[in-house]
Enzyme design. Structure first.
Site, short mmCIF file in Angstrom:
data_model
loop_
_atom_site.label_atom_id
_atom_site.label_comp_id
_atom_site.label_asym_id
_atom_site.label_seq_id
_atom_site.Cartn_x
_atom_site.Cartn_y
_atom_site.Cartn_z
N ASP A 79 -9.84 -118.66 21.64
CA ASP A 79 -11.16 -119.17 21.28
C ASP A 79 -12.21 -118.10 21.51
O ASP A 79 -11.94 -117.02 22.06
CB ASP A 79 -11.49 -120.42 22.10
CG ASP A 79 -12.62 -121.26 21.50
OD1 ASP A 79 -13.12 -120.91 20.41
OD2 ASP A 79 -13.01 -122.25 22.14
N LYS A 80 -13.43 -118.41 21.07
CA LYS A 80 -14.59 -117.54 21.21
C LYS A 80 -15.77 -118.37 21.67
O LYS A 80 -15.89 -119.55 21.31
CB LYS A 80 -14.87 -116.87 19.86
CG LYS A 80 -16.27 -116.25 19.71
CD LYS A 80 -17.17 -117.16 18.90
CE LYS A 80 -18.54 -116.55 18.68
NZ LYS A 80 -19.47 -117.55 18.08
N HIS A 81 -16.64 -117.77 22.46
CA HIS A 81 -17.87 -118.45 22.87
C HIS A 81 -19.04 -117.51 22.72
O HIS A 81 -18.96 -116.33 23.07
CB HIS A 81 -17.79 -118.91 24.33
CG HIS A 81 -19.07 -119.51 24.83
ND1 HIS A 81 -19.44 -120.81 24.53
CD2 HIS A 81 -20.09 -118.98 25.56
CE1 HIS A 81 -20.62 -121.05 25.08
NE2 HIS A 81 -21.04 -119.97 25.70
N SER A 82 -20.15 -118.04 22.20
CA SER A 82 -21.40 -117.29 22.09
C SER A 82 -22.43 -117.89 23.03
O SER A 82 -22.49 -119.12 23.19
CB SER A 82 -21.93 -117.32 20.66
OG SER A 82 -23.25 -116.80 20.59
N THR A 119 -23.49 -125.00 16.80
CA THR A 119 -22.37 -124.96 15.86
C THR A 119 -22.03 -126.36 15.35
O THR A 119 -21.72 -126.55 14.17
CB THR A 119 -21.15 -124.31 16.52
OG1 THR A 119 -21.48 -122.96 16.87
CG2 THR A 119 -19.95 -124.29 15.59
N ARG A 167 -28.79 -129.75 37.30
CA ARG A 167 -29.42 -128.41 37.30
C ARG A 167 -30.70 -128.41 36.48
O ARG A 167 -31.70 -127.80 36.86
CB ARG A 167 -28.46 -127.38 36.72
CG ARG A 167 -27.33 -126.95 37.62
CD ARG A 167 -26.30 -126.18 36.84
NE ARG A 167 -26.88 -125.06 36.12
CZ ARG A 167 -26.38 -124.54 35.00
NH1 ARG A 167 -25.31 -125.07 34.44
NH2 ARG A 167 -26.98 -123.51 34.43
N SER A 182 -20.15 -123.23 34.23
CA SER A 182 -20.50 -124.23 33.23
C SER A 182 -19.92 -123.87 31.87
O SER A 182 -19.33 -124.71 31.18
CB SER A 182 -22.02 -124.37 33.14
OG SER A 182 -22.38 -125.32 32.15
N LYS A 186 -15.41 -125.70 30.49
CA LYS A 186 -15.11 -126.44 29.25
C LYS A 186 -14.15 -125.65 28.37
O LYS A 186 -13.24 -126.22 27.76
CB LYS A 186 -16.41 -126.73 28.49
CG LYS A 186 -17.38 -127.63 29.23
CD LYS A 186 -18.56 -128.01 28.38
CE LYS A 186 -19.51 -126.85 28.14
NZ LYS A 186 -20.26 -126.45 29.33
N LYS A 187 -14.37 -124.35 28.26
CA LYS A 187 -13.50 -123.52 27.42
C LYS A 187 -12.08 -123.47 27.97
O LYS A 187 -11.10 -123.63 27.23
CB LYS A 187 -14.08 -122.12 27.30
CG LYS A 187 -15.29 -122.01 26.39
CD LYS A 187 -14.91 -122.27 24.95
CE LYS A 187 -16.06 -122.11 23.98
NZ LYS A 187 -15.67 -122.42 22.59
#
Length: 436
Positions: A79-82, A119, A167, A182, A186-187
């Site tokens: 996967d990828k996260h931005s 997204t 938070r 955080s 999830k990832k």
């Protein structure tokens, strides 16, 4: 074991052990930890820090507070996260391109946050596309298609959902020791074997300073690798919109034009290729990043990525012929208004945050939780840094629901653009690569 002792230990600079992190995360998930204790914990972490080992412990504890996916597939789960920006629709290109290269991509994504686009909001501009298929549905679609862009189930990292809300109201959002778990909990709950991170820096990013972006990228990479997931990061530029558009349906159109070769956005393609090359290297599918870049380029050039995108859309509830008829399927705004350049010269600087906020004000994002998003509104034809413009020449085209909204937006967009006399080079797309 109790919450008070854990909070006191962190408050006094004692850090966070794996055992304490696991207990506290499960306490957040099952309400054994109260809101006041959660807020005190967040503030203690913000003020005293927990270091690399504490970040790994908290990430693993929050990951394990809910369901962690297990996969039995013939290829790597990647996967990828931005970290978020304006006109950042890389995920829509990258997920199907990775699937075309033999990866399986359970891309659990989010909605728009502040001035940045989401997204999920972009995918929901496609009629019928559903982001909530549950864990079993997600696994089935990924197994059959190779990729799925979906929302997080309530069963995924419930401790993070609880701590994130606390938070926000207690003023502890900006701590890297809290941001990192955080993002990653999830990832990593998706059962990944590799993760590539796109950390944005610039006027349209949450991190506007290079030192801050580098610190976040290093924290994310160190923590994810420490938690057992092969991870690397690229720090990429967000001093202007990555796409020539900003807005949900408009960005989907730009993605499909690039996937089908009708009108290729080179910047969008290049960042997708760079991130994809990293992901394929992490997955062990290629031996060098350069081979990875070539594989991603081939997946897009050959039309395979477009085919996978179409299969994903159909599996998620969208039209089976979406790739062939995307312009007919996507909503369009009734009012179009060009924004003229105020003077002759060269675009020297763009405040991309202002552009993102302009899209939100048009209705393309949320000012409050629960606001309905208008997928058709936004900006297109965005002028780039280094571009020569003449007075009166359009620097953007507004897509609005009303003439009044378009007029108000035009004033905001003009404020975002700074035009000077001297030539200015376009910023580098990729600033740094961060590995373990």
């Amino acid at each position: 074991m109790d919450a008070r002792r854990i909070i006191q230990t962190v408050r006094d600079g004692g850090g966070l052990s794996a055992e304490d992190a696991r207990w506290f995360a499960h306490g957040l998930a099952n309400d054994q930890v109260g809101d006041a204790q959660a807020g005190a914990f967040a503030m203690a972490v913000l003020l005293r820090g927990i270091g690399v080992s504490g970040r790994v412990a908290l990430t693993e504890g929050m990951r394990d507070s809910g369901q962690v996916l297990n996969w039995d597939l013939p290829g790597p789960v990647i996967d990828k996260h931005s970290t978020g920006g304006v006109g950042d629709c890389v995920s829509l290109l990258l997920a199907p391109a990775l699937a075309a290269c033999g990866c399986y991509v359970p891309m659990i994504s989010g909605r728009g946050l502040g001035h940045t686009g989401g997204t999920l909001d972009k995918m929901e501009a496609i009629p019928g596309y559903r982001v909530d298929h549950g864990v079993e549905g997600l696994q089935k679609i990924v197994g059959q298609v190779g990729c799925a862009i979906a929302g997080a189930s309530d069963a995924i990292a419930p401790a993070d959902r609880r701590l994130y809300a606390v938070r926000d109201i207690c003023g502890a959002v900006e701590s890297i020791d809290l941001i990192t778990p955080s993002i990653l909990s999830k990832k990593l709950a998706a059962g990944l074997q590799g993760l590539v991170l796109d950390v944005k820096v610039g006027s349209g990013a949450f991190m506007t300073d290079m030192d801050d972006a580098r610190a976040l990228a290093r924290a994310l990479v160190e923590t994810a690798n420490g938690a057992g997931c092969k991870t690397s990061a690229l720090i990429t530029d967000m001093n202007q919109s990555l796409s020539r558009t900003a807005g949900n349906a408009l960005e989907v159109i730009e993605v499909l034009e690039t996937l089908t070769g009708q009108d290729v956005n080179d910047a969008l393609w290049d960042v997708t290729s760079a991130l994809g090359g990293e992901a394929l290297l992490l997955a062990g599918i290629v031996k060098t990043r350069e081979d990875g870049f070539a594989r991603i380029d081939q997946a897009i050039e050959s039309g395979q990525a477009a085919e996978y995108f179409g299969k994903m859309v159909a599996a998620m509830g969208g039209p089976a012929d979406f790739v062939e008829r995307f312009l007919d399927r996507l909503p369009s705004a009734p009012v179009l208004r060009p924004v003229p350049a105020a003077r002759d010269g060269v675009v020297s600087r763009i405040d991309a945050r202002i552009l993102g906020e302009a899209v939100v004000d048009l209705g393309g994002g949320r000012l409050r939780a629960g606001d309905k998003v208008n997928p058709s509104v936004g900006l297109s034809g965005l002028a780039r840094i280094g571009q020569q413009v003449e007075v009166g020449e359009p620097i953007a085209l507004i897509h609005a629901a009303t003439e009044e909204a378009a007029q108000a937006c035009a004033r905001v967009v003009q404020r975002a653009y700074h035009v000077g006399a001297a030539p200015v080079p376009e910023p580098n797309l990729i600033h740094e690569r961060i590995t373990q």
